[in-house]
Design a protein around this motif. Structure first.
Motif, PDB file in Angstrom:
ATOM      1  N   THR A 132       0.837  -1.203   0.000  1.00  0.00           N
ATOM      2  CA  THR A 132       0.000   0.000   0.000  1.00  0.00           C
ATOM      3  C   THR A 132       0.870   1.251   0.000  1.00  0.00           C
ATOM      4  N   THR A 136       0.780   3.545  -3.515  1.00  0.00           N
ATOM      5  CA  THR A 136       0.106   4.837  -3.444  1.00  0.00           C
ATOM      6  C   THR A 136       1.069   6.009  -3.637  1.00  0.00           C
ATOM      7  N   ILE A 141      -2.748   5.661  -8.692  1.00  0.00           N
ATOM      8  CA  ILE A 141      -3.294   4.690  -7.732  1.00  0.00           C
ATOM      9  C   ILE A 141      -3.546   5.401  -6.411  1.00  0.00           C
ATOM     10  N   THR A 142      -4.804   5.465  -5.995  1.00  0.00           N
ATOM     11  CA  THR A 142      -5.145   6.172  -4.757  1.00  0.00           C
ATOM     12  C   THR A 142      -5.441   5.233  -3.598  1.00  0.00           C
ATOM     13  N   THR A 143      -5.865   3.996  -3.905  1.00  0.00           N
ATOM     14  CA  THR A 143      -6.177   3.035  -2.847  1.00  0.00           C
ATOM     15  C   THR A 143      -5.700   1.647  -3.251  1.00  0.00           C
ATOM     16  N   ASN A 145      -6.752  -2.355  -2.491  1.00  0.00           N
ATOM     17  CA  ASN A 145      -7.744  -3.271  -1.940  1.00  0.00           C
ATOM     18  C   ASN A 145      -7.051  -4.589  -1.617  1.00  0.00           C
ATOM     19  N   THR A 186      -8.662   3.740 -10.235  1.00  0.00           N
ATOM     20  CA  THR A 186      -7.559   4.232  -9.395  1.00  0.00           C
ATOM     21  C   THR A 186      -7.274   3.298  -8.222  1.00  0.00           C
ATOM     22  N   THR A 187      -7.843   2.083  -8.264  1.00  0.00           N
ATOM     23  CA  THR A 187      -7.645   1.118  -7.183  1.00  0.00           C
ATOM     24  C   THR A 187      -6.768  -0.033  -7.643  1.00  0.00           C
ATOM     25  N   TYR A 189      -5.536  -3.815  -6.779  1.00  0.00           N
ATOM     26  CA  TYR A 189      -6.038  -4.979  -6.052  1.00  0.00           C
ATOM     27  C   TYR A 189      -4.891  -5.958  -5.814  1.00  0.00           C
TER      28      TYR A 189
END
Length: 325
Positions: A132, A136, A141-143, A145, A186-187, A189
């Motif tokens: 993470t 980020t 990429i903001t988050t 998962n 923007t997620t 995984y």
């Protein structure tokens, strides 16, 4: 239906292969489109990214903007019903490759993750937290998962040496710990290679073409700087990996997982392309195959996805299990 929005000198052009009268009039201006592929960098994990080739248009598309511009924003969609139900496949830049009197060919380029991680950055945290932090730093990429990451997130202990691309470092760490990464919007995984990112049971003869079952040349041994694991196959090839930990037991667990994934059976099959139902990386696909001398009930986890828009099908490849029903 392949639907392409190509912006030429600030004007959006709606084009397709056959031509479709939907909400917009998608003109038949596409001659050819190389099959794009979403794939992880190694069979035991890493950062899955889309690999594109070229798209070729009729010169008529550029009749008001000739010669064709060097680059154009492009968005590529697929739908099998309505324009509203279309699914975004690619958003990026088309850069002019070549053109003549008959056709104009552009190469496709996606987002460039060029952010770096500084020299001597130390990590000593869970895989979830480390990835993470790294991912980020990339503005796109903001988050992150981690719903389908390993339930007990393994520890990462590593100090970088030299400036490294953040995406490359995240990919290498995920790969060592048997995880894959993919991005939607923007997620990012993070998915455990040993778990399922959802499941999909296929119906024979209606929803998939004849699967192929195969094995790669076996990995005989996995080497790291401090631990090695041999397989049941004394023949084959060796594999050397960079460990992202300093404790022998942790490294041993990781490379044992790598060995199991690398030597698993592999499955390839084609499924119809249905908007809203594109398989995600890591999805477990169950295959009831009764076309053999003995019925098979096998499955595959999607690792490579090839999108054949000309034939409206997706080719899926990955490791899995081949078993009698």
């Amino acid at each position: 239906m392949l639907l392409v929005e190509l912006t030429i000198n600030a004007v959006v052009n709606y084009v397709s292969i056959e031509g479709h009268a939907l909400t917009n009039n998608w003109m038949p201006r596409i001659i050819g489109f190389d099959t794009p592929m979403l794939a992880i960098p190694s069979d035991h994990g890493g950062f899955a990214q889309m690999q594109f080739g070229n798209i070729t248009f009729m010169p008529l598309l550029f009749s008001g903007d000739y010669p064709p511009p060097a680059s154009c924003p492009i968005e590529i969609y697929y739908t099998d019903t309505t324009e509203l139900a279309r699914e975004l496949v690619f958003k990026g830049t088309a850069h002019l490759n070549n053109f003549d009197r008959e056709q104009i060919t552009y190469s496709l380029y996606g987002p460039t993750y060029d952010e770096t991680v500084a020299d001597s950055t130390a990590y000593n945290d869970t895989l979830n937290e480390v990835l993470t932090t790294i991912l980020t730093t990339i503005p796109e990429i903001t988050t992150v998962n981690t719903t389908n990451a390993r339930v007990s997130s393994p520890n990462v202990t590593y100090t970088t040496s030299g400036v490294t691309l953040a995406a490359d470092l995240a990919s290498a760490i995920a790969e060592f710990y048997g995880h894959l990464i993919y991005v939607v919007g923007t997620t990012a995984y993070l998915v455990d290679m040993l778990l399922n990112n959802g499941t999909w049971t296929l119906t024979e003869f209606q929803f998939f073409a004849t699967p192929q079952y195969w094995y790669k040349p076996p990995v005989s041994i996995v080497y790291s700087s401090t631990q090695n694991v041999a397989s049941a196959y004394p023949y084959g090839q060796s594999l050397t990996v960079t460990p992202y930990h300093t404790t022998g037991a942790n490294i041993l667990t990781a490379i044992t997982d790598i060995l199991a994934i690398e030597n698993a059976a592999r499955v390839t099959l084609d499924v119809p392309m249905i908007a809203g139902n594109f398989p995600l990386p890591g999805k477990k696909i169950i295959i009831p195959d009764t076309s053999h001398v003995v019925d098979l009930s096998s499955w595959v986890r999607a690792r490579k996805l090839r999108y054949d828009f000309l034939n409206n099908q997706i080719n899926i490849e990955g490791e899995g299990v081949v078993a009698a029903a």
